[in-house]
Design an enzyme around this catalytic site. Structure first.
Site, PDB file in Angstrom:
ATOM      1  N   TYR A   1     -33.162 -67.217  31.233  1.00  0.00           N
ATOM      2  CA  TYR A   1     -32.184 -66.926  32.310  1.00  0.00           C
ATOM      3  C   TYR A   1     -31.670 -68.661  32.649  1.00  0.00           C
ATOM      4  O   TYR A   1     -31.899 -69.042  33.970  1.00  0.00           O
ATOM      5  CB  TYR A   1     -32.546 -66.205  33.401  1.00  0.00           C
ATOM      6  CG  TYR A   1     -32.828 -64.817  33.315  1.00  0.00           C
ATOM      7  CD1 TYR A   1     -32.079 -64.118  32.163  1.00  0.00           C
ATOM      8  CD2 TYR A   1     -33.712 -64.107  34.177  1.00  0.00           C
ATOM      9  CE1 TYR A   1     -32.392 -62.675  31.744  1.00  0.00           C
ATOM     10  CE2 TYR A   1     -33.664 -62.691  33.977  1.00  0.00           C
ATOM     11  CZ  TYR A   1     -33.096 -62.082  32.865  1.00  0.00           C
ATOM     12  OH  TYR A   1     -33.401 -60.795  32.666  1.00  0.00           O
TER      13      TYR A   1
ATOM     14  N   TYR B   1     -37.247 -68.267  34.367  1.00  0.00           N
ATOM     15  CA  TYR B   1     -37.464 -67.842  33.147  1.00  0.00           C
ATOM     16  C   TYR B   1     -36.392 -68.691  32.203  1.00  0.00           C
ATOM     17  O   TYR B   1     -35.217 -68.478  32.499  1.00  0.00           O
ATOM     18  CB  TYR B   1     -37.158 -66.220  33.034  1.00  0.00           C
ATOM     19  CG  TYR B   1     -36.819 -65.425  31.724  1.00  0.00           C
ATOM     20  CD1 TYR B   1     -37.708 -65.868  30.741  1.00  0.00           C
ATOM     21  CD2 TYR B   1     -36.258 -64.521  31.583  1.00  0.00           C
ATOM     22  CE1 TYR B   1     -37.848 -65.449  29.444  1.00  0.00           C
ATOM     23  CE2 TYR B   1     -36.150 -63.794  30.529  1.00  0.00           C
ATOM     24  CZ  TYR B   1     -36.888 -64.216  29.202  1.00  0.00           C
ATOM     25  OH  TYR B   1     -36.759 -63.697  28.304  1.00  0.00           O
TER      26      TYR B   1
ATOM     27  N   HIS C   1     -32.543 -64.979  21.898  1.00  0.00           N
ATOM     28  CA  HIS C   1     -33.208 -64.208  22.649  1.00  0.00           C
ATOM     29  C   HIS C   1     -34.780 -64.201  22.483  1.00  0.00           C
ATOM     30  O   HIS C   1     -35.608 -64.360  23.393  1.00  0.00           O
ATOM     31  CB  HIS C   1     -32.856 -62.753  22.579  1.00  0.00           C
ATOM     32  CG  HIS C   1     -33.680 -61.733  23.120  1.00  0.00           C
ATOM     33  ND1 HIS C   1     -33.780 -61.573  24.323  1.00  0.00           N
ATOM     34  CD2 HIS C   1     -34.180 -60.532  22.899  1.00  0.00           C
ATOM     35  CE1 HIS C   1     -34.544 -60.692  24.971  1.00  0.00           C
ATOM     36  NE2 HIS C   1     -34.817 -59.853  23.868  1.00  0.00           N
TER      37      HIS C   1
HETATM   38  C1  LIG Z   1     -25.955 -59.407  29.961  1.00  0.00           C
HETATM   39  C2  LIG Z   1     -27.465 -60.009  29.507  1.00  0.00           C
HETATM   40  C3  LIG Z   1     -28.624 -59.340  29.570  1.00  0.00           C
HETATM   41  C4  LIG Z   1     -29.810 -59.713  29.354  1.00  0.00           C
HETATM   42  N1  LIG Z   1     -30.915 -59.079  29.412  1.00  0.00           N
HETATM   43  C5  LIG Z   1     -32.068 -59.620  28.853  1.00  0.00           C
HETATM   44  C6  LIG Z   1     -33.207 -59.116  28.829  1.00  0.00           C
HETATM   45  O1  LIG Z   1     -33.266 -57.686  28.768  1.00  0.00           O
HETATM   46  N2  LIG Z   1     -34.398 -59.593  28.407  1.00  0.00           N
HETATM   47  C7  LIG Z   1     -34.523 -60.934  28.285  1.00  0.00           C
HETATM   48  O2  LIG Z   1     -35.586 -61.280  27.884  1.00  0.00           O
HETATM   49  N3  LIG Z   1     -33.441 -61.566  28.094  1.00  0.00           N
HETATM   50  C8  LIG Z   1     -32.262 -61.303  28.327  1.00  0.00           C
HETATM   51  N4  LIG Z   1     -31.156 -61.865  28.757  1.00  0.00           N
HETATM   52  C9  LIG Z   1     -31.119 -63.269  28.519  1.00  0.00           C
HETATM   53  C10 LIG Z   1     -31.178 -63.400  26.998  1.00  0.00           C
HETATM   54  O3  LIG Z   1     -32.594 -63.358  26.529  1.00  0.00           O
HETATM   55  C11 LIG Z   1     -30.791 -64.952  26.685  1.00  0.00           C
HETATM   56  O4  LIG Z   1     -29.587 -65.219  27.047  1.00  0.00           O
HETATM   57  C12 LIG Z   1     -31.078 -65.400  25.327  1.00  0.00           C
HETATM   58  O5  LIG Z   1     -30.876 -66.904  25.056  1.00  0.00           O
HETATM   59  C13 LIG Z   1     -29.699 -65.040  24.650  1.00  0.00           C
HETATM   60  O6  LIG Z   1     -29.891 -65.132  23.059  1.00  0.00           O
HETATM   61  P1  LIG Z   1     -28.417 -65.197  22.156  1.00  0.00           P
HETATM   62  O7  LIG Z   1     -28.699 -65.383  20.960  1.00  0.00           O
HETATM   63  O8  LIG Z   1     -27.813 -63.917  22.607  1.00  0.00           O
HETATM   64  O9  LIG Z   1     -27.735 -66.471  22.910  1.00  0.00           O
HETATM   65  P2  LIG Z   1     -27.017 -67.625  22.520  1.00  0.00           P
HETATM   66  O10 LIG Z   1     -26.231 -68.229  23.573  1.00  0.00           O
HETATM   67  O11 LIG Z   1     -26.456 -67.628  21.209  1.00  0.00           O
HETATM   68  O12 LIG Z   1     -28.251 -68.844  22.354  1.00  0.00           O
HETATM   69  C14 LIG Z   1     -29.222 -68.843  23.493  1.00  0.00           C
HETATM   70  C15 LIG Z   1     -29.974 -70.258  23.497  1.00  0.00           C
HETATM   71  O13 LIG Z   1     -30.662 -70.264  22.040  1.00  0.00           O
HETATM   72  C16 LIG Z   1     -29.922 -71.233  21.142  1.00  0.00           C
HETATM   73  N5  LIG Z   1     -29.886 -70.689  19.839  1.00  0.00           N
HETATM   74  C17 LIG Z   1     -29.229 -69.483  19.388  1.00  0.00           C
HETATM   75  N6  LIG Z   1     -29.214 -69.217  18.070  1.00  0.00           N
HETATM   76  C18 LIG Z   1     -30.152 -70.168  17.791  1.00  0.00           C
HETATM   77  C19 LIG Z   1     -30.791 -70.155  16.290  1.00  0.00           C
HETATM   78  N7  LIG Z   1     -30.386 -69.394  15.448  1.00  0.00           N
HETATM   79  N8  LIG Z   1     -31.664 -71.358  16.427  1.00  0.00           N
HETATM   80  C20 LIG Z   1     -32.045 -72.209  17.091  1.00  0.00           C
HETATM   81  N9  LIG Z   1     -31.499 -71.944  18.585  1.00  0.00           N
HETATM   82  C21 LIG Z   1     -30.710 -70.842  18.673  1.00  0.00           C
HETATM   83  C22 LIG Z   1     -28.836 -71.566  21.670  1.00  0.00           C
HETATM   84  O14 LIG Z   1     -28.294 -73.002  21.271  1.00  0.00           O
HETATM   85  C23 LIG Z   1     -29.027 -71.610  23.201  1.00  0.00           C
HETATM   86  O15 LIG Z   1     -29.698 -72.445  23.750  1.00  0.00           O
HETATM   87  C24 LIG Z   1     -29.831 -61.258  28.974  1.00  0.00           C
HETATM   88  C25 LIG Z   1     -28.776 -61.832  28.966  1.00  0.00           C
HETATM   89  C26 LIG Z   1     -27.404 -61.338  29.224  1.00  0.00           C
HETATM   90  C27 LIG Z   1     -26.222 -62.265  29.409  1.00  0.00           C
END
Ligand SMILES: Cc1cc2nc3c(=O)[nH]c(=O)nc-3n(C[C@H](O)[C@H](O)[C@H](O)COP(=O)(O)OP(=O)(O)OC[C@H]3O[C@@H](n4cnc5c(N)ncnc54)[C@H](O)[C@@H]3O)c2cc1C
Ligand SMILES: *[C@@H]1O[C@H](CO)[C@@H](O)[C@H](O)[C@H]1NC(C)=O
Ligand SMILES: *[C@@H]1O[C@H](CO)[C@@H](O)[C@H](O)[C@H]1NC(C)=O
Ligand SMILES: *[C@@H]1O[C@H](CO)[C@@H](O)[C@H](O)[C@H]1NC(C)=O
Ligand SMILES: *[C@@H]1O[C@H](CO)[C@@H](O)[C@H](O)[C@H]1NC(C)=O
Length: 532
Positions: free
Chosen positions: A470, A467, A178
């Site tokens: 997304y 974005y 995120h």
């Molecule tokens: C229900 C929902 C609500 C959301 N609301 C918001 C919001 O309010 N604001 C906003 O800005 N975004 C929002 N998002 C989008 C969100 O920011 C992205 O989906 C973000 O990439 C999620 O991070 P994650 O670690 O949970 O996901 P993951 O699926 O774990 O990772 C996302 C990406 O980052 C990479 N990654 C993960 N961990 C690491 C790591 N430790 N080192 C290097 N790369 C890594 C993964 O390989 C992948 O490419 C929302 C998404 C959903 C599904």
């Protein structure tokens, strides 16, 4: 240490490596090295472990990406500490094994736990690394990649009721993915994005070395501060600035349907919301809705807001800036900032804030999503065209997110996230369904792609911005210009996500990870001719 588990880990690496190498002395040596370094039982899961699927499913937000057509990892490794992450990277690099990294599992295209390129692959799941260390004296927090933002908010609020964090609205987002992709939330108009408040980070590079901001250098630190996850290294942790919040904030939800004049009010909101007081964030959630007692549907627009202050000042501001909404005191609730996090995320007031410590997601279904940035208000005829299309689909959703304030005062090149001055609001499109069948997916994809095409006339152009958090694998697929090299394709989505920052991201990538070890369907590419 369990020698048995260790040897299973190594066995698996052998099987995987057979796809790429013949068994050689060099690999044997690597095994010996892995053997002597990995000392963690119960962290390596192969599909014949009965807990494999539970773990794979555990944080997968988009159920679409768990359906059979999406390739599954050959194994999941759950590191317990930084050293385990280093070992996994070193072994995988030596053996030519493709890795995917998952923190919170919210990737819209599931690329943290599926991979259509270079199978087989191993998923590194960061969910066991979730420490949060708040330092009020330093006005900062170090948070590990596997923590959710909900846990982060809870731990900050636990230490102080007048400090908060500027990051996402959904409380189960993982810090690792995120923050790295930008991270907007309800305080973005006041304080900018998560990355605008990033102070430092720890990552593991492709050689397995741990680096911080000083050792990775400013170019790489800039690149990971919004360039998206999975391109430069494994994020171990982020250091973020705490931001001041009042002890009492105010929230409201006000719904307007078409019958209640939704079109005219939303037309006004588009003109006004980016100029509101920086303390005020009013987003709009738009969806079709059944009219109770009839077979008819209407459009519901819900104004969902956070105000960094008390109700009386809010009412004054709303009366002078957006009287068309007709906000009343009874629509508003005063509460702590942490409670407002729960409200904005959509939890009923009966759910205690300690729920945030479970790190659990609140929203699980099959979906396809897209994004747009709007720079000129969409005329009422355009809004009517939107209503017509939304009313034809089962569960579509739009979220309109206001910009302006601090977002407009930060330059486009300050971080890779370029959507700044001049943006009135961002549109998020989500199309949701509830069954795994491919036919359902095809049907709902078709609707959202067509809708996105219709919207092209009202949104940013050249490039049509998007974005990166997304993630949308449609981007760049149908662009006519250019040849079909992967670099050309990447430039197409790269310009949409990053505008002119794209080439600087490519340059940093080429210098920092020239072998393209960290890669996925939309990772930053190495300059053609410079990598392998
Ligand atoms: C229900 C929902 C609500 C959301 N609301 C918001 C919001 O309010 N604001 C906003 O800005 N975004 C929002 N998002 C989008 C969100 O920011 C992205 O989906 C973000 O990439 C999620 O991070 P994650 O670690 O949970 O996901 P993951 O699926 O774990 O990772 C996302 C990406 O980052 C990479 N990654 C993960 N961990 C690491 C790591 N430790 N080192 C290097 N790369 C890594 C993964 O390989 C992948 O490419 C929302 C998404 C959903 C599904
Ligand atoms: C699976 O998980 C359960 C509950 O956490 C645990 O008791 C069991 O030992 C696990 N099984 C294996 C094979 O790891
Ligand atoms: C994991 O998710 C898949 C797809 O939604 C489902 O079929 C399966 O039953 C789930 N398994 C577990 C153990 O949760
Ligand atoms: C709103 O502002 C107008 C003047 O601009 C004033 O007459 C009116 O009393 C105000 N209403 C409230 C509820 O504050
Ligand atoms: C690129 O691929 C598309 C579809 O695969 C094809 O129609 C087109 O001719 C290709 N363009 C070039 C320049 O090779």
């Amino acid at each position: 240490m369990s020698y048995f588990l260790l040897s299973r880990f190594l066995e698996l690496l052998v099987i995987l490596s057979f796809a790429h190498f013949s068994f050689s002395t060099q690999i044997q040596q690597t095994f010996d090295q892995c053997l002597s370094t990995i000392q963690v039982p119960d962290t390596f899961f192969t599909p014949n472990n009965p807990n494999f699927t539970t773990l794979l499913n555990s944080t997968a937000q988009n159920l679409r990406c768990l359906t059979p057509s999406y390739p599954k990892p050959q194994a999941i490794f759950t590191p317990l500490n930084e050293y385990d992450v280093q070992t996994a990277v070193i072994c995988a690099k030596k053996l030519g094994i493709h890795l995917r990294f998952r923190s919170g599992g919210h990737d819209y295209e599931g690329i943290s736990f599926t991979s259509a390129m270079d199978p087989p692959f191993v998923m590194i799941d960061m969910s066991k690394m979730r420490d949060v260390n708040v330092d009020l004296d330093d006005n900062s927090v170090w948070v590990e990649a596997g923590a959710t933002v909900g846990e982060l908010y809870y731990r900050v609020a636990e230490k102080s009721s007048t400090h908060g964090i500027a990051a996402g609205l959904c409380t189960s987002l993982g810090v690792g993915g995120h923050i790295t992709g930008g991270a907007y939330g309800s305080m973005m108009r006041k304080y900018g994005l998560g990355v605008d408040n990033a102070i430092d980070a720890k990552i593991v590079n492709a050689d397995g070395k741990i680096m911080d901001r000083v050792s990775m250098g400013e170019d790489v630190f800039w690149a990971i501060s919004g360039g998206g996850g999975g391109s430069y290294g494994v994020i171990l942790s982020w250091k973020l600035k705490l931001v001041p919040v009042p002890a009492i904030v105010t929230v409201f939800n006000v719904q307007k349907t078409l019958e209640q004049g939704a079109t005219k009010i939303l037309y006004r909101w588009q003109q006004l919301a980016s100029n509101f007081d920086d303390d005020l964030f009013v987003r709009v959630i738009i969806n079709p809705m059944d009219i109770s007692g009839t077979t008819k549907r209407t459009i519901s627009t819900t104004y969902n807001a956070l105000f960094l202050g008390g109700v009386d000042r809010l009412l004054d501001i709303m009366n002078s800036s957006f009287p068309e909404l007709g906000l009343k005191k009874t629509d508003c609730s005063e509460m702590s900032w942490l409670e407002s996090v729960m409200f904005i995320a959509g939890y009923p007031t009966t759910v205690p804030t300690t729920f945030l410590l479970t790190g659990k997601p609140a929203f699980l279904n099959y979906f396809k999503a897209k994004s747009d940035f709007v720079k000129h208000p969409i005329p009422e005829t355009g809004l009517e065209g939107i209503w017509k299309r939304l009313l034809k689909e089962e569960h579509p959703l739009m979220i309109w997110n206001p910009y302006g304030g601090m977002m407009g005062r930060i330059s486009e090149s300050s971080t890779p996230f370029p959507h700044r001055n001049g943006v009135l609001f961002k549109i998020q499109y989500v199309n949701i369904w509830s069954v795994p069948e491919k036919e359902a997916m095809k049907k709902h994809y078709k609707w959202i792609r067509k809708f996105y095409k219709y919207m092209g006339q009202y949104v940013s152009m050249d490039p049509r911005e998007a974005y990166v958090n997304y993630r949308d694998l449609d981007l760049g697929m149908n662009d006519k210009n250019g040849d079909n090299t992967s670099f050309e394709k990447a430039s197409s989505w790269g310009r949409r996500y990053y505008k002119d920052n794209f080439m600087r991201l490519v340059k940093a990538k080429t210098e920092f990870d020239p072998d393209n070890f960290f890669r996925h369907e939309q990772s930053i590419p190495v300059l053609p001719g410079k990598g392998f």
